[in-house]
Scaffold this active site. Structure first.
Site, PDB file in Angstrom:
ATOM      1  CE  LYS A 177      -1.513   3.001   2.707  1.00 24.32           C
ATOM      2  NZ  LYS A 177      -1.563   4.211   1.862  1.00 24.32           N
ATOM      3  CD  GLU A 252      13.759   4.084   8.436  1.00 25.44           C
ATOM      4  OE1 GLU A 252      14.054   4.855   9.374  1.00 25.44           O
ATOM      5  OE2 GLU A 252      13.539   4.468   7.292  1.00 25.44           O
ATOM      6  CD  GLU A 387      10.754  12.581  11.701  1.00 28.65           C
ATOM      7  OE1 GLU A 387       9.732  11.928  11.969  1.00 28.65           O
ATOM      8  OE2 GLU A 387      11.716  12.121  11.056  1.00 28.65           O
TER       9      GLU A 387
HETATM   10  C1  UN1 Z   1      14.404   8.010   4.511  1.00 30.22           C
HETATM   11  O1  UN1 Z   1      14.534   9.210   4.675  1.00 30.22           O
HETATM   12  O2  UN1 Z   1      13.401   7.391   4.907  1.00 30.22           O
HETATM   13  O3  UN1 Z   1      20.205   7.888   3.534  1.00 30.22           O
HETATM   14  C2  UN1 Z   1      15.372   7.207   3.747  1.00 30.22           C
HETATM   15  C3  UN1 Z   1      19.377   8.566   2.942  1.00 30.22           C
HETATM   16  C4  UN1 Z   1      18.582   7.924   1.820  1.00 30.22           C
HETATM   17  C5  UN1 Z   1      17.398   7.206   2.361  1.00 30.22           C
HETATM   18  C6  UN1 Z   1      16.583   7.976   3.317  1.00 30.22           C
HETATM   19  N1  UN1 Z   1      19.424   7.036   1.080  1.00 30.22           N
HETATM   20  O4  UN1 Z   1      19.156   9.717   3.235  1.00 30.22           O
END
Ligand code: UN1
Length: 495
Positions: A177, A252, A387
């Site tokens: 999704k 994440e 954030e």
């Molecule tokens: C993200 O912001 O969820 O290292 C990933 C980085 C990228 C990936 C970010 N290659 O900033």
């Protein structure tokens, strides 16, 4: 211009309308008059069909030899490479980040796809001697089954590929999704997979809102793992929901990444790093630099130089190659950014540059805000802790390395951190003591490479890593196999 293209869900290898009969428009955040496409507003029934298709496809896909799975994945990588420019153009239109960055996003998907294609001929387990005579021990990776992916809008193709490619090479099947804001990139990614020979049902896409589709994607008993990239708040709900059935989940989540600048740093490099880390992707990366601390002696010079350079950044439509920073992804993200600018002022931060919504001319068609820098930020302020996910960075001070490390760790998150220094002792001490999943020396907090594990500590993650071979550990389970060829009963620990 004609009417915008209607995109469908991908279920069992077929492009289908949602059972809801409803659709929604995907709007370009740099130009609200540009409709990127019309997408399915899916419902629970669509999710169930997609999961059923993935369950059925799993029966065969898990038995396809991994090197053969790898060959299909290799073809997908080559096709993504061939279509890179077209895919990147669409991505800028739907997400807003500048074309150089969407090319990078597509490239990250290409890299991950080639990488995992190669894993098809590895997927190593171990063989190890048995403690008994005439007995053989080995470990093999086995897939889990159906995976539900809830993917974010800031890396519309890279992150779906980070999740999909390791899952596929391990023999799992998938329902994705995509974020409501960036479905086109995922639909394009899925189309390439299908056209390059991924069997029907192995990868399915259902577009629509997370509040409607989230629960059915998580709660269906056939789903064995949920992988999510997004806010810590949503991640917590996913974690709690999955816990009831002991369903695996790989999360994440947020970041509040710091750049430490020591007195001895190469000033120009540190400013380059701060600009790219803070304002790349309009600050909408979980790895974005959102706190900078400078050693007392260079604070003034750094802040002057940073603000001078930030004012030179050209903000605009990311399809224009001369633009440095695109818009926020949508109205709500812009509102969040503006509200944090006010919060930072109220908390006593000093506005150094930026701080305003951009208006007039083409700016009125999108969600544009100036790159914004606050000085004098301290640990009691909300912009220190929370954030923002926008182009707002706060700069504060520290006395010595010990204090810098203490300040770096004073955050609920633990994704990425960076130090700029010429002193190897400082660099290695900080690398050891700053508690994050990713650490950079003389490079910004953004810019992870696909063959290195990606993820964070504390409220950023739940112990897993994406990318690299670490991702294989998320999408497979170990089976320890013992083969006794002695012809007799042998009892470990007893005989
Ligand atoms: C993200 O912001 O969820 O290292 C990933 C980085 C990228 C990936 C970010 N290659 O900033």
């Amino acid at each position: 211009m004609g009417s915008p293209k209607v995109y469908k869900n991908l279920i069992n290898g077929e492009w289908v309308d949602s059972k809801s009969g409803k659709t929604y428009e995907n709007i370009n955040p740099a130009d609200n008059s540009d409709v990127v496409g019309v997408f399915q507003k899916s419902n629970e029934e669509d999710v169930k069909e997609a999961i059923d298709a993935a369950s059925e496809a799993y029966k065969k896909w898990r038995l396809v030899p991994a090197p053969k799975r790898g060959e299909i994945i290799y073809r997908i990588a080559a096709r993504l490479e061939k279509d890179k420019e077209e895919l990147s153009q669409v991505m800028t239109r739907e997400m807003g980040k500048i074309i150089a960055e969407t090319r990078g996003d597509t490239q990250e998907a290409i890299d991950m796809t080639y990488y995992m294609a190669g894993e098809g001929r590895r997927l190593f387990g171990v063989t190890t001697p048995s403690e008994m005579p005439n007995k053989f021990n080995m470990t093999v990776r086995q897939p889990l089954g159906v995976c539900s992916f809830i993917t974010p809008w800031n890396f519309p193709m890279a992150i779906p590929s980070w999740k999909s490619m390791p899952a596929l090479i391990c023999g799992n099947t998938i329902v994705i999704k995509p974020a409501t804001e960036t479905p086109a990139s995922v639909v394009n990614f899925a189309r390439v997979c299908l056209e390059e020979g991924l069997p029907p049902g192995v990868l399915n896409v259902v577009t629509g809102s997370g509040s409607v589709l989230g629960e059915p994607l998580m709660k269906n008993k056939a789903v064995k793992i949920v992988s999510f990239t997004g806010s810590t708040e949503v991640g917590r709900t996913i974690s709690e929901t999955c816990a009831t059935d002991f369903k695996h989940c790989c999360l994440e989540m947020g970041g509040k990444n710091i750049q430490i600048v020591m007195d001895d740093a190469n000033m120009e490099l540190a400013v380059d790093g701060a600009l790219w880390g803070s304002f790349g992707t309009t600050g909408q990366r979980c790895t974005a630099t959102s706190r900078i601390i400078c050693q007392d002696g260079i604070y003034n010079e750094f802040i002057q130089e940073l603000s001078r350079r930030a004012k030179e950044l050209k903000v605009g439509n990311g399809l224009d190659e001369s633009v440095h920073m695109g818009p926020c992804v949508n109205q709500s993200q812009l509102d969040t950014v503006l509200s944090y600018i006010q919060i930072a002022k109220d908390d006593g931060g000093t506005l150094i540059s930026g701080g305003e919504k951009l208006t007039g001319g083409d700016y009125d068609k999108g969600f544009f805000v100036q790159p914004t820098i606050f000085g004098d930020i301290t640990q009691d302020m909300r912009i220190w802790r929370e954030e923002i996910f926008g182009p707002v960075v706060g700069v504060g001070k520290f006395k010595d390395l010990n204090q810098a490390i203490e300040k770096a760790n004073d955050t609920p998150y633990g994704l990425s951190a960076a130090i700029f220094t010429q002193d190897v002792n400082n660099a290695f001490t900080a690398m050891r003591d700053v508690y994050t999943g990713i650490f950079y020396v003389n490079a910004p907090t953004i810019g992870a490479e696909t063959h290195m594990p990606f993820g964070g500590t504390k409220e950023t993650g739940n112990g897993h890593r994406e990318a690299a071979t670490a991702a294989l550990d998320v999408f497979s389970e170990w089976k320890s196999c013992y083969v006794d060829f002695s012809g007799a009963l042998q009892r470990p620990q007893i005989d």
